[in-house]
Motif scaffolding. Structure first.
Motif, PDB file in Angstrom:
ATOM      1  N   SER A  63       0.835  -1.204   0.000  1.00 57.12           N
ATOM      2  CA  SER A  63       0.000   0.000   0.000  1.00 57.12           C
ATOM      3  C   SER A  63       0.862   1.243   0.000  1.00 57.12           C
ATOM      4  CB  SER A  63      -0.894   0.011   1.234  1.00 57.12           C
ATOM      5  OG  SER A  63      -1.600   1.214   1.303  1.00 57.12           O
ATOM      6  N   ALA A  64       0.426   2.232  -0.781  1.00 57.38           N
ATOM      7  CA  ALA A  64       1.132   3.507  -0.811  1.00 57.38           C
ATOM      8  C   ALA A  64       0.561   4.463   0.225  1.00 57.38           C
ATOM      9  CB  ALA A  64       1.004   4.119  -2.200  1.00 57.38           C
ATOM     10  N   SER A  65      -0.468   4.036   0.929  1.00 60.60           N
ATOM     11  CA  SER A  65      -1.130   4.969   1.846  1.00 60.60           C
ATOM     12  C   SER A  65      -0.244   5.265   3.053  1.00 60.60           C
ATOM     13  CB  SER A  65      -2.454   4.356   2.324  1.00 60.60           C
ATOM     14  OG  SER A  65      -2.938   5.089   3.423  1.00 60.60           O
ATOM     15  N   VAL A  82     -11.588   3.988   9.580  1.00 56.09           N
ATOM     16  CA  VAL A  82     -11.900   5.114   8.689  1.00 56.09           C
ATOM     17  C   VAL A  82     -10.600   5.682   8.116  1.00 56.09           C
ATOM     18  CG1 VAL A  82     -13.086   7.341   8.507  1.00 56.09           C
ATOM     19  CG2 VAL A  82     -13.878   5.639  10.168  1.00 56.09           C
ATOM     20  N   VAL A  83      -9.596   5.778   8.982  1.00 49.56           N
ATOM     21  CA  VAL A  83      -8.308   6.347   8.544  1.00 49.56           C
ATOM     22  C   VAL A  83      -7.645   5.451   7.486  1.00 49.56           C
ATOM     23  CG1 VAL A  83      -6.055   7.178   9.343  1.00 49.56           C
ATOM     24  CG2 VAL A  83      -8.049   7.441  10.802  1.00 49.56           C
ATOM     25  N   LYS A  96      -4.750  -6.271  -4.760  1.00 51.05           N
ATOM     26  CA  LYS A  96      -3.581  -5.408  -4.526  1.00 51.05           C
ATOM     27  C   LYS A  96      -2.444  -6.245  -3.933  1.00 51.05           C
ATOM     28  CE  LYS A  96      -5.956  -1.042  -3.330  1.00 51.05           C
ATOM     29  NZ  LYS A  96      -6.166  -0.044  -2.268  1.00 51.05           N
ATOM     30  N   ILE A 150     -10.520  11.949   8.069  1.00 53.04           N
ATOM     31  CA  ILE A 150     -11.108  12.163   9.407  1.00 53.04           C
ATOM     32  C   ILE A 150     -10.035  12.528  10.423  1.00 53.04           C
ATOM     33  CG2 ILE A 150     -10.935   9.762  10.246  1.00 53.04           C
ATOM     34  CD1 ILE A 150     -13.869  10.200  11.294  1.00 53.04           C
ATOM     35  N   GLN A 151      -8.777  12.110  10.115  1.00 55.50           N
ATOM     36  CA  GLN A 151      -7.696  12.309  11.061  1.00 55.50           C
ATOM     37  C   GLN A 151      -7.153  13.726  11.029  1.00 55.50           C
ATOM     38  OE1 GLN A 151      -7.709  10.708   8.248  1.00 55.50           O
ATOM     39  NE2 GLN A 151      -5.775  10.763   7.165  1.00 55.50           N
ATOM     40  N   LYS A 154     -11.352   7.466  -4.225  1.00 56.91           N
ATOM     41  CA  LYS A 154     -10.671   8.757  -4.122  1.00 56.91           C
ATOM     42  C   LYS A 154     -11.147   9.675  -5.240  1.00 56.91           C
ATOM     43  CE  LYS A 154      -7.279   6.177  -4.140  1.00 56.91           C
ATOM     44  NZ  LYS A 154      -6.043   5.482  -4.352  1.00 56.91           N
ATOM     45  N   ALA A 171     -10.378   8.262   0.304  1.00 56.86           N
ATOM     46  CA  ALA A 171     -11.677   7.722  -0.101  1.00 56.86           C
ATOM     47  C   ALA A 171     -12.793   8.620   0.432  1.00 56.86           C
ATOM     48  CB  ALA A 171     -11.831   6.310   0.470  1.00 56.86           C
ATOM     49  N   THR A 227      -9.924   0.951   1.201  1.00 58.67           N
ATOM     50  CA  THR A 227     -10.951   1.676   1.955  1.00 58.67           C
ATOM     51  C   THR A 227     -11.927   2.330   0.981  1.00 58.67           C
ATOM     52  OG1 THR A 227      -9.359   2.109   3.700  1.00 58.67           O
ATOM     53  CG2 THR A 227     -11.319   3.501   3.670  1.00 58.67           C
ATOM     54  N   ARG A 270      -1.039   6.696   5.676  1.00 54.98           N
ATOM     55  CA  ARG A 270      -1.782   6.442   6.927  1.00 54.98           C
ATOM     56  C   ARG A 270      -1.622   4.995   7.361  1.00 54.98           C
ATOM     57  NH1 ARG A 270      -2.897  10.347   3.289  1.00 54.98           N
ATOM     58  NH2 ARG A 270      -4.104   8.764   2.222  1.00 54.98           N
ATOM     59  N   ARG A 271      -1.739   4.067   6.391  1.00 53.77           N
ATOM     60  CA  ARG A 271      -1.600   2.647   6.752  1.00 53.77           C
ATOM     61  C   ARG A 271      -0.191   2.377   7.281  1.00 53.77           C
ATOM     62  NH1 ARG A 271      -4.758   1.447   1.530  1.00 53.77           N
ATOM     63  NH2 ARG A 271      -6.822   1.715   2.418  1.00 53.77           N
ATOM     64  N   GLU A 278      -7.567  -0.079  -9.482  1.00 53.59           N
ATOM     65  CA  GLU A 278      -8.836  -0.321  -8.776  1.00 53.59           C
ATOM     66  C   GLU A 278     -10.007  -0.182  -9.735  1.00 53.59           C
ATOM     67  OE1 GLU A 278      -8.814   1.938  -5.082  1.00 53.59           O
ATOM     68  OE2 GLU A 278      -6.652   1.688  -4.989  1.00 53.59           O
TER      69      GLU A 278
HETATM   70  C1  M5T Z   1     -12.127   7.969   4.738  1.00 59.01           C
HETATM   71  C2  M5T Z   1     -10.657   8.225   4.843  1.00 59.01           C
HETATM   72  C3  M5T Z   1      -9.770   7.687   3.956  1.00 59.01           C
HETATM   73  N1  M5T Z   1      -8.402   7.952   4.049  1.00 59.01           N
HETATM   74  C4  M5T Z   1      -7.455   7.393   3.063  1.00 59.01           C
HETATM   75  O1  M5T Z   1      -8.093   7.113   1.854  1.00 59.01           O
HETATM   76  C5  M5T Z   1      -7.296   6.182   1.107  1.00 59.01           C
HETATM   77  C6  M5T Z   1      -8.220   5.146   0.516  1.00 59.01           C
HETATM   78  O2  M5T Z   1      -7.750   4.728  -0.707  1.00 59.01           O
HETATM   79  P1  M5T Z   1      -7.225   3.240  -0.999  1.00 59.01           P
HETATM   80  O3  M5T Z   1      -7.430   2.975  -2.432  1.00 59.01           O
HETATM   81  O4  M5T Z   1      -7.815   2.280  -0.020  1.00 59.01           O
HETATM   82  O5  M5T Z   1      -5.670   3.322  -0.654  1.00 59.01           O
HETATM   83  P2  M5T Z   1      -4.528   4.183  -1.359  1.00 59.01           P
HETATM   84  O6  M5T Z   1      -4.230   5.420  -0.553  1.00 59.01           O
HETATM   85  O7  M5T Z   1      -4.819   4.411  -2.820  1.00 59.01           O
HETATM   86  O8  M5T Z   1      -3.274   3.245  -1.216  1.00 59.01           O
HETATM   87  P3  M5T Z   1      -3.096   1.775  -1.821  1.00 59.01           P
HETATM   88  O9  M5T Z   1      -3.246   0.829  -0.671  1.00 59.01           O
HETATM   89  O10 M5T Z   1      -1.695   1.753  -2.382  1.00 59.01           O
HETATM   90  O11 M5T Z   1      -4.120   1.529  -2.892  1.00 59.01           O
HETATM   91  C7  M5T Z   1      -6.353   5.527   2.103  1.00 59.01           C
HETATM   92  O12 M5T Z   1      -5.034   6.030   1.856  1.00 59.01           O
HETATM   93  C8  M5T Z   1      -6.837   6.037   3.452  1.00 59.01           C
HETATM   94  O13 M5T Z   1      -5.772   6.185   4.372  1.00 59.01           O
HETATM   95  C9  M5T Z   1      -7.920   8.773   5.060  1.00 59.01           C
HETATM   96  O14 M5T Z   1      -6.712   9.057   5.130  1.00 59.01           O
HETATM   97  N2  M5T Z   1      -8.822   9.284   5.977  1.00 59.01           N
HETATM   98  C10 M5T Z   1     -10.166   9.054   5.919  1.00 59.01           C
HETATM   99  O15 M5T Z   1     -10.925   9.560   6.786  1.00 59.01           O
END
Ligand code: M5T
Length: 632
Positions: free
Chosen positions: A19-21, A196-197, A65, A178-179, A100, A173, A89, A23-24, A44
């Motif tokens: 994951s590139a997120s 949620v994060v 993924k 929310i954070q 997103k 997303a 998410t 937050r994760r 996606e």
């Molecule tokens: C509702 C909410 C979502 N998010 C971020 O939304 C992305 C979801 O997108 P994803 O497709 O699940 O992930 P991605 O960011 O594209 O990463 P990847 O896993 O590489 O696909 C993730 O980042 C989450 O933290 C927040 O940071 N705060 C919030 O309150």
């Protein structure tokens, strides 16, 4: 502590977060999990209408993924990770799935839909255990999802657009975070906040506990679901616990085809499976044949004991530019790296193996190559290169910390012991030695570039038309501000010696209005006019007398309503957290780290009120305060 045995099971495994997120990454790093980040290339684009329920879509996307990464790593490096974690998410409202936003208009569409309503946030998670049989990748997949309900207040058009212009919605997303600022839109949250994060940590740990501590069959009591009180903790990992209602799992060996996709979609079981609650104790020995007592080792203390070796291995590999060579020419054998760098073959091999053990490099039969993180953070030209700061840590901080015992005994800086010269004389070197100057600037640039986005978006700064970053060095934060607030004029004010050396650090593509650089000494010279002044990583460095001069000057030029943004690590009120700040204090500079109330008090003394904090939990926190209106 019951958490350790659960996460401890992953310590000896090569864990990859697909994951590139950010937050994760942060959620998992915060609980001490060690992993590599390999963002997934899976697009996606699954057909949403083919899923009976939104969470099925989230689970399937998470799984694809993770499988894509597992397959790519297997094929590319011939070294298969042990565990790959994927997540997805989504937000659902009015039976629509929101991902997103693609642009601001899309964010507007999403947020206006969420306004005044309750919606659900689903995160699907896939935990894939991989193994290699012959040349084939074999996987065991565990997946689950978590749902959290969130209600938004009614959002006015103005608030909505202000929020969109903050830039925060774009990589999230449903178009909100929310954070951060998005928290202000939320009336209530029912369920796991971290879900949620972006990552349902609690459910994830429960799943690991189930996987690694399965209840022995003979002691399991099957009890009808409705007679079981819900179990919200994983305190006793030996307890087989009730399945949460939203758990679906698909386990079994899967062989991947060449595209990395699973040949068939799993059958999802959405009903509660039989729930178990047992009273047995943890069996000695587990599936891997590792004694349970290993899990009880004080892993944190052991890590601290070895921490200095790991730091030095990173420093030396960086100093020898091994990550640069491997990026350009890898995979390379130890002998080739030794030839490139001019080092011994046996020493180089040991260092490279240590870097593999630390998760910085990968080793295959073809040789050593960088991990994705090494390419991004450790090469000198990486997108978020920390190379400058690492070299500064090796050359400057390491010798100081080697003398920590004397520093504590004497209560003073140890520059004379570390470098044979006093701090003031060292500072003179900064003016005279081009090398020292550039090393210091590269270090400051590393951190500024990495933290720029978080700082620029910590608050909505769109009301400020002109900003002056005092001590803004190479302009890394300034460039980010202009990206996010295209109408803002940004000036960087720093010493002439610094301004003379900024060209190397400027972004290659300047797509917006340029940053203005003005040279001067903020203790002596007039400050440029601005509505917003920034002091990033300045205050902690200086003694109170100097801070008095600086804040008095800023206060004098600030018109009522103008603001000051301070970026520092804000200590908790006990002044023992976060460790990064507390450890930094040990270098015994004349300045000090401060808590939130201390910053508030300090800033009020100079006429700044309405102090707001954004504790980012990352490298720097943000404090925004406003110049008081004059009394009528
Ligand atoms: C509702 C909410 C979502 N998010 C971020 O939304 C992305 C979801 O997108 P994803 O497709 O699940 O992930 P991605 O960011 O594209 O990463 P990847 O896993 O590489 O696909 C993730 O980042 C989450 O933290 C927040 O940071 N705060 C919030 O309150």
């Amino acid at each position: 502590m019951a958490l350790n045995p659960v996460l401890g099971k992953l310590v000896s495994k090569r864990v990859v977060l697909a994951s590139a997120s950010p937050r994760r990454q942060e959620i998992l790093t915060n609980v001490g999990l060690r992993f590599e980040v390999v963002p997934s290339w899976f697009k996606e684009t699954l057909e949403k209408s083919s899923f009976a329920a939104p969470y099925e879509y989230a689970i399937e996307t998470a799984k694809q993924k993770a499988l894509e990464v597992a397959n790519r790593m297997h094929v590319k490096h011939l070294r298969t990770p042990d565990v790959v974690i994927g997540a997805d998410t989504i937000v659902t409202v009015d039976e629509q799935i929101l991902e997103k936003p693609v642009d601001k208009q899309d964010a507007y569409r999403m947020l206006s839909r969420l306004s005044g309503k309750e919606h659900s946030v689903f995160t699907g998670v896939a935990i894939i255990h991989c193994s290699s049989k012959g040349n084939q990748l074999e996987t065991e997949i565990t997946d689950f999802y978590e749902e959290t309900k969130v209600k938004f207040s009614d959002l006015s058009e103005e608030l909505l657009w202000e929020y969109i212009h903050s830039g925060e919605p774009m990589d999230k997303a449903g178009g909100y975070g929310i954070q951060a600022l998005g928290g202000m839109l939320v009336e209530y949250v029912h369920g796991d906040f971290l879900n949620v994060v972006g990552f349902p940590l609690n459910h994830f740990c429960k799943k690991l506990a189930e996987l690694y501590y399965p209840p022995p069959k003979h002691t399991v009591q099957h009890i009808k679901h409705d007679s079981i009180p819900s179990v919200d903790t994983f305190e006793n990992v030996s307890d087989g616990e009730s399945e949460s209602s939203n758990f679906t799992e698909h386990k079994g060996a899967n062989k991947l085809d060449s595209s990395g996709m699973c040949p068939s979609r799993p059958v999802y079981n959405c009903e509660n499976t039989s729930s178990v609650r047992t009273g047995f104790t943890v069996p000695l020995g587990n599936q891997n044949g590792v004694s349970e007592s290993a899990a009880k080792l004080p892993s944190k203390i052991l890590d601290l004991m070895d921490g200095f070796k790991a730091s030095k291995a990173l420093f030396v590999a960086s100093k020898l530019k091994m990550f640069d060579y491997l990026k350009n020419k890898g995979p390379l054998k130890a002998v080739d790296v030794a030839n490139e760098v001019g080092t011994s073959v046996c020493g180089t091999e040991r260092l490279l193996d240590a870097c593999v053990a630390l998760g910085l490099l990968e080793k295959t039969s073809q040789g050593y190559s960088n991990t994705d993180s090494a390419n991004i953070y450790l090469t000198s030209d990486g997108e978020y290169s920390l190379h400058g700061y690492i070299i500064h840590s090796n050359d400057h901080l390491w010798p100081l910390f080697t003398n920590l015992e004397s520093a504590v005994r004497e209560g003073s800086r140890q520059n004379h012991r570390a470098f044979g010269r006093k701090a003031e004389d060292l500072f003179k070197d900064y003016y005279h030695s081009q090398e020292v100057k550039q090393r210091f600037m590269a270090a400051m640039h590393s951190i500024a570039h990495l933290t720029a986005r978080d700082l620029a978006t910590a608050f909505d700064l769109s009301q400020f038309k002109s900003t002056c970053d005092l001590g803004g060095c190479t302009g890394a934060l300034a460039h980010e501000l202009i990206q996010i607030y295209p109408n803002m004029k940004v000036t960087v004010f720093d010493l002439p010696e610094v301004i003379a050396n900024i060209s190397y650090f400027q972004p290659s593509e300047q797509c917006t209005a340029p940053v203005t650089f003005v040279s001067g000494d903020f203790f002596k010279d007039n400050l440029p006019e601005a509505d917003l002044y920034i002091l990033s990583r300045v205050l902690h460095d200086w003694p109170d007398e100097k801070i008095h001069i600086l804040l008095s000057k800023i206060s004098a030029v600030c018109k009522p309503g103008s603001a000051l943004l301070v970026a520092e690590i804000v200590l908790d009120e006990q002044k023992t957290h976060p460790p990064r700040a507390v450890l930094q204090s040990l270098s015994m500079t004349e300045g000090k780290q401060r808590s939130g109330s201390e910053y508030k008090q300090l800033l009020e003394k100079y006429g700044f009120t309405n102090t707001q904090f954004k504790i980012t939990g990352t490298l720097l926190d943000a404090v925004l305060c406003f110049k008081k209106n004059l009394s009528p």
